[in-house]
Design an enzyme around this catalytic site. Structure first.
Site, PDB file in Angstrom:
ATOM      1  N   ASP A  36     -41.337 -43.532  25.307  1.00 58.38           N
ATOM      2  CA  ASP A  36     -41.306 -42.134  24.865  1.00 58.38           C
ATOM      3  C   ASP A  36     -39.922 -41.700  24.391  1.00 58.38           C
ATOM      4  O   ASP A  36     -39.781 -40.636  23.799  1.00 58.38           O
ATOM      5  CB  ASP A  36     -41.772 -41.215  25.999  1.00 58.38           C
ATOM      6  CG  ASP A  36     -42.458 -39.961  25.470  1.00 58.38           C
ATOM      7  OD1 ASP A  36     -42.917 -39.994  24.316  1.00 58.38           O
ATOM      8  OD2 ASP A  36     -42.544 -38.965  26.202  1.00 58.38           O
ATOM      9  N   ASP A 274      -3.917 -31.315  -9.386  1.00 56.81           N
ATOM     10  CA  ASP A 274      -5.272 -31.848  -9.277  1.00 56.81           C
ATOM     11  C   ASP A 274      -6.314 -30.767  -9.051  1.00 56.81           C
ATOM     12  O   ASP A 274      -7.510 -31.036  -9.120  1.00 56.81           O
ATOM     13  CB  ASP A 274      -5.355 -32.864  -8.132  1.00 56.81           C
ATOM     14  CG  ASP A 274      -4.671 -34.178  -8.494  1.00 56.81           C
ATOM     15  OD1 ASP A 274      -4.535 -34.431  -9.698  1.00 56.81           O
ATOM     16  OD2 ASP A 274      -4.295 -34.933  -7.588  1.00 56.81           O
ATOM     17  N   GLY A 409      -9.290 -40.337  -9.005  1.00 53.46           N
ATOM     18  CA  GLY A 409      -8.509 -41.295  -9.779  1.00 53.46           C
ATOM     19  C   GLY A 409      -9.020 -41.418 -11.204  1.00 53.46           C
ATOM     20  O   GLY A 409     -10.222 -41.375 -11.455  1.00 53.46           O
ATOM     21  N   LEU A 410      -8.113 -41.613 -12.143  1.00 54.66           N
ATOM     22  CA  LEU A 410      -8.511 -41.695 -13.553  1.00 54.66           C
ATOM     23  C   LEU A 410      -9.178 -43.021 -13.896  1.00 54.66           C
ATOM     24  O   LEU A 410      -9.829 -43.130 -14.929  1.00 54.66           O
ATOM     25  CB  LEU A 410      -7.273 -41.513 -14.443  1.00 54.66           C
ATOM     26  CG  LEU A 410      -6.738 -40.086 -14.553  1.00 54.66           C
ATOM     27  CD1 LEU A 410      -5.451 -40.090 -15.359  1.00 54.66           C
ATOM     28  CD2 LEU A 410      -7.766 -39.187 -15.209  1.00 54.66           C
TER      29      LEU A 410
END
Length: 525
Positions: A36, A274, A409-410
């Protein structure tokens, strides 16, 4: 009762197990049939605990149903005490055992064990896991804690941290550091790490810090009545909430606010260059009420996101969540049905999802970035490292956790943007090896309903959704689709939505490259 492949909360006895497992020298006896419940799996596999949970079972079978199952519970209680010799015990019924209406209170009293035995009343068919944890902790505190003389120095109790809680271990450490800067020591942290003897000392503290209302508010309110201890109402998740929390502690204790923000980076990082990638990002938030309310404040007021949807699965937090949602002009979603949550997410069209493990699965299905902010969670969200959600360090952790799914990040943006370039397509090989790149033959773009699904390594390009208008249906032309894929995926969804809205407004059925750039110019004004 309903059949489902996911549930946000288990039955109340799972909450009781979370409290018992968090504590030391306490034994929980569960009365129920074989199979159970599953205590060991929850705590040793998911939370990666190095010890089995302190849970014993009476374990009756079908053959016992015509007999007195109360005898099995009586024997299980006596055996658990003889084997583990705990400082205190608790006894509860599972869902099935509740139907038998055995009396754990009367049985435990008849045994006359030399330690306190706390019977738990957990209505399995009307309440769920968080209620079970909250009620179990309240019952233990009520049975063991008594008023007593305060400590000479200002101290507090930390209430609400349990096993299987989202970052509870690290939150306790962070809040302890926060309070130490004001010269406040922690008297008892409970349930996490506390023993029944520690609960008897709760009355020594000057006030209580309610860390998690879902699992500690009933105990905090009992101590407020019985021991005259005030408790904090602000949960210190986020920079603003942490400062408000310290101000609240100062008001309760009369001590001056002292903070150490030397390691706090989130505010500056959110406002840095950013931030252009963050401002206005549409975010949908779902989880337990406490974490959702905190996350919405951080998202809207500290990071610069736009909150487009929020909700919780625990109905006990429905009222405060609705109040919080109204501040952002939203209607709160209160449900424990993951399918309703998925529909709400699709309708809101967010660019980031903040949620539980289930929302992570929904995000994968929809091709959306996601960060986990709330239990229930899977094994990867019980990290070995220090990763709190509360306090100033917690604000740093939250910033990283939320921003990373957006892929700041590029490199990934550039890989996606130049995917079709003659030098960088898959068949060209590594360019830095000096291979001779050959332009790939152009192939027609697959229709939206036949386009292959994005792999886990490639961000999902939003397939054009057919929008039916009175004048006809809007379609994306192949060259427009190719141009759309050149847009960095972290703004591609917004560009797609704006273009379709512009086309619908202008009555344009076929979206071309020209339509795409006209829409860009229109919304740039």
């Amino acid at each position: 009762m309903k059949l489902t492949l996911w549930t946000y909360e288990g039955p109340p006895h799972v909450g009781a197990m979370r409290v018992a497992t968090a504590m030391k020298d306490l034994q929980l006896v569960l009365h129920g049939p074989q199979g159970d419940t599953y205590a060991d799996l929850l705590f040793t596999m998911i939370e990666r605990r190095n010890a089995r949970p302190p849970v014993s079972f009476s374990t009756f079978e079908a053959s016992h149903m015509g007999t007195d199952t109360a005898i099995l519970l009586k024997d299980a209680l006596a055996a658990a005490h003889a084997r583990y010799k705990p400082q205190a015990m608790a006894v509860a019924l599972t869902c099935t055992a509740e139907l038998l209406q055995d009396d754990p209170n009367g049985i435990s009293r008849a045994l006359n064990l030399p330690v306190p035995v706390v019977p738990l009343e957990l209505p399995s068919y009307s309440r769920k896991e968080n209620y079970g944890a909250d009620e179990t902790f309240r019952a233990l505190v009520r049975a063991l804690a008594v008023p007593m003389e305060r400590t000479p120095e200002v101290t507090c109790n930390l209430l609400g941290a349990t096993a299987l809680g989202f970052r509870h271990r690290d939150d306790v450490a962070e809040v302890t550091k926060l309070l130490a800067t004001m010269g406040i020591k922690v008297n008892v942290c409970a349930p996490l790490g506390a023993s029944p003897d520690d609960l008897r000392k709760l009355g020594q503290a000057h006030f209580n810090v309610l860390m998690y209302p879902e699992t500690g508010e009933s105990a905090a309110r009992h101590l407020e009545r019985a021991c005259k201890q005030p408790f904090t109402k602000i949960v210190p998740i986020g920079v603003g909430a942490t400062r408000d929390f310290l101000a609240e502690v100062s008001k309760i204790t009369g001590l001056p606010v002292v903070t150490d923000e030397s390691t706090l980076r989130q505010p500056w990082w959110s406002a840095s260059v950013d931030s252009t990638y963050l401002t206005g990002k549409r975010v949908f938030i779902f989880g337990d009420g406490t974490h959702v309310i905190a996350a919405a404040r951080i998202a809207a007021k500290e990071v610069g996101f736009e909150v487009v949807g929020m909700g919780c699965y625990n109905r006990e937090m429905a009222r405060p969540l609705r109040t919080a949602a109204a501040e952002y002009g939203l209607e709160a979603l209160i449900t424990d049905d993951y399918l309703e949550v998925e529909k709400a997410i699709e309708a809101a069209a967010p660019e980031l999802i903040l949620g539980t493990q289930m929302e992570r699965n929904i995000a994968k299905k929809l091709g959306l970035p996601c960060a986990v902010i709330s239990a229930p969670v899977h094994v990867q969200d019980f990290p070995a490292r220090y990763a709190p959600q509360m306090g100033f360090e917690g604000a740093n952790v939250l910033f990283d956790t939320w921003v990373h799914p957006l892929v700041m990040g590029l490199e990934e943006h550039l890989l996606t943007m130049f995917r079709e370039d003659f030098e960088f397509h898959d068949a060209a090989g590594a360019s830095h090896h000096g291979g001779k790149a050959v332009a790939r033959e152009e192939s027609p773009v697959a229709p939206a309903d036949l386009a292959p699904a994005a792999t886990s390594d490639t961000p999902a390009a939003p397939s054009p959704v057919v929008v039916t208008q009175a004048s006809g249906e809007i379609r994306w032309m192949p060259e427009a689709e190719r141009e759309l894929r050149k847009i960095p995926f972290f703004v591609r969804g917004k560009a797609k939505r704006n273009t379709e809205l512009y086309a619908a407004h202008k009555g344009v059925c076929d979206i071309t490259v020209e339509t795409l750039y006209e829409a860009k110019a229109h919304y740039a004004r």
